[in-house]
Scaffold this motif. Structure first.
Motif: not given
Ligand code: ADP
Ligand code: MG
Length: 479
Positions: A66-67, A72-74, A95-97, A106-107
């Motif tokens: 999903t990310l 992003k996921v919350e 958040v995805l980097h 990265g995350i």
């Protein structure tokens, strides 16, 4: 920049920078405290190691894809598993980097301890369940449990209320409490409302009224809901239908009265029986003495009246010996003998009495009962015509329709005072009398009982209007 690094290290949130496969590249103190991991700068630590097995699977199969898709996921719920095997619920934001080439590399992950929140949610759920259970009790109660506004408007309505009053909630919400009460209860209700306003609980019986207009006895308990500084914001009521209870209480009371009257009557009858017998014998002896015709007539009259006294003693309150079988009774003779008892009293009061019983065939009944009925009705007619009038007794066989069994119909009509509607309503009640100390209020009650015993019916018409004043009793008995 230095400040940002320091902030990251000391942030009150658990934060980490991960590789896409979950390897922790950098994490702050809060993160290691929360996950219970080593400061794994040295060793390789994957976030999956900090999660329960289910959470790790979820992380890989759901969260990361999903990310990657959304960036992003919350507020994702995960379960940490500490080295001590203790499990901690957390919420994760991520958040995805992306690298310079735009590829995800990265995350950024933040974890929030949700233990408190979970407890709170659990507590909330428990409280809600409890409230639901309670409201279920209220909803299904066989008593009416209701809430009213401070002005008495109905705000809630339960199944008990529907059962008791017959109104559905749609019909009744917004109406006033007074629409549930009999008109007579209005002032008592106002008093109760005033007491509620001053914060007092009120427990009281009221006369209620159903949707169909019938009345009922209610036991009502009202509780005020006050808010500082003592303003009535609402009140609640628990209302119970006590109609049956009240009726049986009244019946019990009446039974008790009847039993004591019965005891008294039988002891009186017993007491006067012996002297009565003595007087009867004395008169009999006197009668056989040579007497002037005039005196003999007086003796005969005295005997007649005495017969009546013993009749009263043995019969009026039904303590006569029941004849063991029904016998054919000649109705005309019977009526004549009753009228004969009253002859002199009728004459004194200016009452003319007439009877027409030629067209009545002999009636099979317990001898004393039909006589008792007629005596009671004639006595009442006499009482109602203290200043004169006319008494008419008519007996005849009637056939309602061809082929039906003939009935004996006895009509007793007087032109006396008549009865108003409230008297008529209570006519057959034991102890109901309008004659004060002079009445027992048992005559009509006994009459009805005897009529029922002989499968008969009583109808009454009565008027107090001057032009048609008087009362007509019509009795019918199947032959
Ligand atoms: P009591 O005669 O002792 O009062 P009853 O049961 O015989 O008791 O009658 C009850 C009441 O019914 C009387 O008090 C009287 O008010 C009324 N009543 C009965 N019969 C008549 C009648 N014929 N005319 C007027 N009122 C009557
Ligand atoms: Mg009477």
């Amino acid at each position: 920049m230095h400040l940002a690094v320091e902030f990251f290290e000391n942030s009150p949130c658990a934060q980490a920078l991960l590789d896409i496969d979950g390897l922790v590249r950098s994490a702050n103190r809060s993160f290691w405290t929360l996950t219970g991991g080593e400061d794994a700068a040295a060793s390789e630590f994957h976030i999956q190691q900090a999660l329960t097995r289910g959470a790790a699977m979820f992380y890989e199969s759901q969260l990361v894809p999903t990310l990657l898709q959304r960036g992003k996921v919350e507020g994702i719920s995960l379960e940490l598993r500490l080295p001590s095997a203790q499990q901690i619920p957390v919420f994760a934001n991520a958040v995805l980097h992306r690298g310079a080439d735009g590829h995800p590399d990265g995350i950024f992950l933040t974890l929030f301890d949700a233990t408190q929140r979970r407890l709170y949610e659990k507590e909330l759920l428990r409280a809600r369940k409890e409230a639901e259970r309670l409201s279920e009790v209220v909803r299904r109660s066989s008593d009416a449990i209701l809430r009213f506004g401070p002005d008495g408007t109905i705000q809630s309505w339960n199944e008990g209320a529907i059962r008791i009053f017959g109104w559905s909630s749609a019909e009744v919400l917004g109406r006033s409490i007074s629409s549930l009460m009999d008109d007579g209860a209005a002032t008592a209700m106002q008093d109760a409302m005033a007491l509620l306003g001053s914060g007092t609980q009120v427990v009281r019986d009221f006369a209620g009224v159903r949707k169909d207009g019938s009345t009922l006895d209610l036991s009502v308990s009202l509780t005020p809901h006050l808010e500082a500084p003592g303003t009535l914001v609402a009140f609640s009521a628990i209302i119970r239908d006590v109609t049956l209870l009240k009726a049986s209480e009244r019946a019990l009371l009446q039974n008790e009265k009847l039993a004591s009257v019965g005891r008294m009557a039988s002891s009186i009858a017993h007491e006067i029986n012996n002297p009565l017998e003595a007087v009867t014998n004395l008169l009999y002896i006197l009668q056989s003495h040579p007497l002037p015709a005039e005196s003999l007539e007086l003796v005969t009259m005295a005997q007649e009246e005495l017969a009546r006294v013993s009749q009263i003693a043995t019969q009026t309150l039904r303590f006569y010996k029941q004849s063991s079988s029904r016998v054919p009774v000649d109705v005309e003779t019977l009526v004549q003998s009753v009228l004969a008892l009253y002859r002199s009293r009728f004459a004194n009061a200016g009452i003319t009495a007439s009877s027409d019983c030629k067209r009545a065939s002999p009636f099979r009944c317990f001898d004393g009962e039909i006589r008792q009925i007629i005596v009671n009705l004639v006595a009442n007619a006499f009482d109602a015509m203290k200043s004169g009038g006319t008494l008419t007794i008519r007996c005849r066989d009637t056939i309602l329709f061809s082929g039906s069994r003939p009935e004996l119909r006895i009509t007793i009509a007087d032109t006396g005072t008549g009865m108003d509607s409230s008297t008529l309503r209570r006519l057959f009640e034991p102890f109901f009398t309008t004659k004060g100390i002079g009445g027992t209020g048992l005559g009509m009650w006994i009459t009805q009982d005897l009529v029922n015993k002989n499968a008969g019916r009583v109808r009454v018409r009565s008027s107090v209007k001057p032009e048609k004043r008087g009362t007509v009793f019509v009795l019918t008995f199947p032959h």
